[in-house]
Write an enzyme that holds these catalytic residues in place. Structure first.
Site, short mmCIF file in Angstrom:
data_model
loop_
_atom_site.label_atom_id
_atom_site.label_comp_id
_atom_site.label_asym_id
_atom_site.label_seq_id
_atom_site.Cartn_x
_atom_site.Cartn_y
_atom_site.Cartn_z
N ASN A 83 0.80 -1.23 0.00
CA ASN A 83 0.00 0.00 0.00
C ASN A 83 0.83 1.28 0.00
OD1 ASN A 83 -2.42 1.82 0.85
ND2 ASN A 83 -0.98 2.01 2.55
N TYR A 119 4.86 10.06 -10.23
CA TYR A 119 3.92 9.23 -9.49
C TYR A 119 3.13 8.35 -10.45
CZ TYR A 119 0.03 8.14 -6.28
OH TYR A 119 -0.92 7.52 -5.52
#
Length: 255
Positions: free
Chosen positions: A95, A160
């Site tokens: 995560n 990202y």
């Protein structure tokens, strides 16, 4: 919100990276509520200790491990300690991430390497760290967290989005290579999730309204909604699910 109960998750050893806050904390709590034995990794010690304390009264309280996931040595040491404490990991939830905004002209090679390390590289090495134990057991689940961002080409997130796109490729590669050992690998793709970080740094009432208007379901997504998907995919109910992306984005088709 009411959650489904997955009996197959009871007693399973689960590791959640970036589990101290936000989506990760919701994952930790959700697996704990299924009577799983949860370990979670983070560098945000205050948030992590607070979560540990809040969940201390359950049958299997979660265990926090401080681990800098950009340090491969720390990854190896942390997973070795987890395995030594009780056996192989059944479920890994990759995560951890950091969605700092950046302008193309200001990106340096050092910043590039740092963004890839914090958003992509550790997912592979954490998977590598649990794969041996999963192979020995003849089963396992790895869940990687992607992002809706690159599907929508959101601004000021080039690195990202590069990392998050790579995670979907990594998921398919690992699913193929590890499937022969009955290890399932999937990717969860959250949309605009109402985490404390998002609300503090990026969202305003105006931007929230714009996001909701672009979703098919015009309701905000909370961390618990993403955790519910993780519970299903980690359970035996998803025994034939692997190598795919599962969106929790309320049908978001525009920025």
């Amino acid at each position: 919100m009411l959650s489904a109960i997955y009996p197959s998750l009871a007693g399973r050893r689960v590791v959640v990276t970036g589990g101290g806050s936000g989506i990760g904390a919701a994952m930790v709590e959700s697996f704990v509520r299924q009577n799983a034995k949860v370990h979670f990794l983070d560098i945000a010690e205050a948030d992590a200790r607070s979560l540990e304390s809040r969940l201390s009264d359950v049958a299997h309280p979660p265990v926090f491990h401080r681990c800098d996931l950009t340090d491969i040595g720390e990854i190896h040491a942390t997973f070795a300690a987890i395995e030594a404490s009780g056996g192989p990991v059944n479920i890994l939830v990759n995560n951890a991430a950091n969605d700092d905004r950046h302008e193309v002209d200001r990106v340096t090679p050092h910043y590039w390497d740092a963004r890839i390390a914090v958003n992509l590289r550790h997912q592979f090495f954490c998977a590598q760290a649990v794969a041996g134990g999963m192979r020995a057991m003849g089963q396992g689940v790895i869940l990687n967290l992607g992002s809706i961002s690159w599907h929508l080409a959101l601004p000021e997130l080039s690195l990202y989005m590069t990392a998050k796109a790579g995670i979907e490729g990594l998921t398919r590669g690992l699913a193929r290579d590890l499937g022969k050992f009955n290890i399932r690998v999937n990717c969860i793709v959250p949309g605009a999730v109402r985490t404390p970080r998002q609300m503090q740094l990026w969202q305003t009432p105006e931007s929230e309204a714009k996001v909701v208007a672009a979703q098919c379901l015009q309701q905000r997504i909370d961390p618990a909604h993403v955790a519910e998907m993780a519970l299903f995919l980690a359970s035996d109910d998803a025994a034939r699910c692997s190598g795919r992306e599962y969106f929790v984005d309320a049908g978001w088709y525009g920025a």
